[in-house]
Write a protein that holds these residues in place. Structure first.
Motif, short mmCIF file in Angstrom:
data_model
loop_
_atom_site.label_atom_id
_atom_site.label_comp_id
_atom_site.label_asym_id
_atom_site.label_seq_id
_atom_site.Cartn_x
_atom_site.Cartn_y
_atom_site.Cartn_z
N SER A 29 -13.35 -20.95 85.43
CA SER A 29 -14.51 -21.74 85.86
C SER A 29 -15.84 -20.98 85.77
CB SER A 29 -14.33 -22.20 87.31
OG SER A 29 -13.35 -23.20 87.36
N ALA A 30 -15.80 -19.67 86.08
CA ALA A 30 -17.03 -18.89 86.09
C ALA A 30 -17.60 -18.70 84.68
CB ALA A 30 -16.77 -17.53 86.74
N LEU A 31 -16.79 -18.98 83.67
CA LEU A 31 -17.22 -18.73 82.28
C LEU A 31 -17.94 -19.92 81.65
CD1 LEU A 31 -13.92 -16.91 81.21
CD2 LEU A 31 -16.08 -15.85 81.90
N GLY A 32 -18.08 -21.00 82.40
CA GLY A 32 -18.88 -22.12 81.92
C GLY A 32 -18.06 -23.24 81.30
N GLU A 33 -18.76 -24.39 81.07
CA GLU A 33 -18.04 -25.60 80.69
C GLU A 33 -17.39 -25.52 79.30
OE1 GLU A 33 -21.06 -28.55 81.51
OE2 GLU A 33 -21.78 -28.50 79.46
N GLU A 34 -18.02 -24.80 78.37
CA GLU A 34 -17.41 -24.73 77.03
C GLU A 34 -16.09 -23.97 77.04
OE1 GLU A 34 -19.71 -23.63 73.45
OE2 GLU A 34 -21.35 -24.67 74.48
N VAL A 35 -16.05 -22.88 77.78
CA VAL A 35 -14.82 -22.10 77.87
C VAL A 35 -13.72 -22.94 78.54
CG1 VAL A 35 -13.73 -20.08 78.95
CG2 VAL A 35 -15.99 -19.87 77.89
N VAL A 36 -14.08 -23.62 79.63
CA VAL A 36 -13.08 -24.43 80.33
C VAL A 36 -12.58 -25.55 79.41
CG1 VAL A 36 -12.60 -25.88 82.34
CG2 VAL A 36 -14.04 -23.85 82.59
N MET A 37 -13.51 -26.18 78.70
CA MET A 37 -13.11 -27.25 77.77
C MET A 37 -12.15 -26.70 76.72
SD MET A 37 -13.84 -30.42 77.96
CE MET A 37 -12.63 -31.42 77.12
N GLY A 38 -12.42 -25.49 76.22
CA GLY A 38 -11.55 -24.83 75.24
C GLY A 38 -10.15 -24.64 75.80
N ARG A 39 -10.08 -24.25 77.07
CA ARG A 39 -8.75 -24.02 77.69
C ARG A 39 -8.01 -25.34 77.93
NH1 ARG A 39 -9.84 -18.66 81.44
NH2 ARG A 39 -10.53 -17.45 79.63
N ILE A 40 -8.78 -26.38 78.21
CA ILE A 40 -8.16 -27.71 78.35
C ILE A 40 -7.50 -28.11 77.01
CG2 ILE A 40 -8.75 -30.17 78.57
CD1 ILE A 40 -10.78 -29.29 80.77
#
Ligand SMILES: [Zn+2]
Length: 311
Positions: A29-40
């Protein structure tokens, strides 16, 4: 997919809910929305690959996430533990995998999970309530998820039940269910009692959670008993309000605090009974969740099933 602030759990199941493959990734979560979207994306690709099932064979993707969110638009509005702000989560997933996707808040997904596979199976009108660090809820009425106008119905934790209370909730209000009877509230009351120098076994505990309060309760500690009995009394008020408002067949209660077990259910039922019409109370079963730790991911699978079924 159970999308949480610390981890993303994604599973693929058959249409009976039997899980074929499951994976858990750190949300980041701390890495921002693009990183989280990538993990999704990664987590979905991983369960597809591990199961050997192709995108075209998948009927739907269900996503349970913390609210508040807009289920109809598939959008996360804002939530403290995820980086998304007014972010459409569903469209990028549908575009990437070519599979219809459905988003709902985690309490609604849990309600749908209990209705489809758990303690609400076979009923027509079912309510779900979770008593954990927070208090939340969801409803399935006439066999369909009930979300209300903004898709945030059944915010049970934020019903005001004590108008002159000094206890404040994370939402800013005073005297709502979450501020008085959540796991967090129970722990806070324990801390306050210790700080006030009360004579209690709790003063010997390093950590103060609802678990420690329950242990002290069982050892006959009067302070612990008062804290828990008060919380159960308040939860019973919430349950009675649900009964007289919704007239459900069953109220399924899950979440960490319900691990207290029979004591929890006996006291909450007794408090609710005093405050409901007898015939309505007698017609309502108040039972523990059957999905336990798997509630998040099974709820999301049930959401995918119910939303992609013919209506
Ligand atoms: Zn609140």
């Amino acid at each position: 997919m159970d999308l949480g602030g610390t981890k993303i759990t994604t599973a693929i199941s058959d249409l009976t809910g039997d899980i074929i493959e499951k994976t858990t990734l750190a949300t980041g979560s701390a890495l921002g929305e693009e990183v989280v979207m990538g993990r999704i994306f990664d987590s979905i690709a991983m369960v597809l690959e591990a199961s050997g099932i192709h995108e075209e064979e998948v009927r739907a993707i269900g996503i349970g996430a913390p609210g508040p969110l807009d289920a109809e638009k598939g959008m996360i509005i804002t939530t403290p533990n995820l980086p998304f702000k007014n972010y459409n989560l569903v469209k990028p997933i549908e575009n990437r995998f070519g599979i219809p996707a459905y988003l709902d808040n985690d309490a609604n997904a849990a309600a749908i999970g209990e209705y489809t596979f758990g303690a609400g199976k076979g009923t027509k009108h079912m309510l779900y309530m979770t008593v954990s660090t927070g208090v939340g809820g969801g409803a399935v009425l006439n066999g369909r998820p009930y979300r209300g106008n903004t898709s945030n119905a059944l915010e049970i934790g934020h019903m005001t039940i004590e108008p002159f209370s000094k206890h404040q909730c994370n939402c800013g209000k005073f005297g709502d269910v979450e501020s008085l009877a959540s796991g967090t509230a129970i722990a806070k009351r324990a801390k306050e009692a210790v700080e006030a120098g009360k004579d209690t076994l709790l003063s010997q505990s390093e950590t103060l959670t609802s678990y420690e309060v329950h242990q002290a309760y069982l050892e006959g500690d009067a302070v612990a008993q008062e804290i828990l009995d008060t919380a159960f009394e308040y939860l019973g008020i919430a349950v009675a309000n649900l009964i007289v408002n919704f007239d459900p067949e069953v109220i399924v209660i899950g979440g960490g605090v319900t691990k207290i077990g029979d004591l929890f259910f006996e006291k909450v039922r007794e408090s609710a009974r005093k405050r409901s019409f007898d015939f309505m109370f007698n017609a309502t079963r108040i039972v523990p969740s059957q999905l336990g730790q798997e509630t998040g991911v099974i709820g999301a699978l049930a959401l995918a099933l119910i939303e992609s079924a013919e209506k």
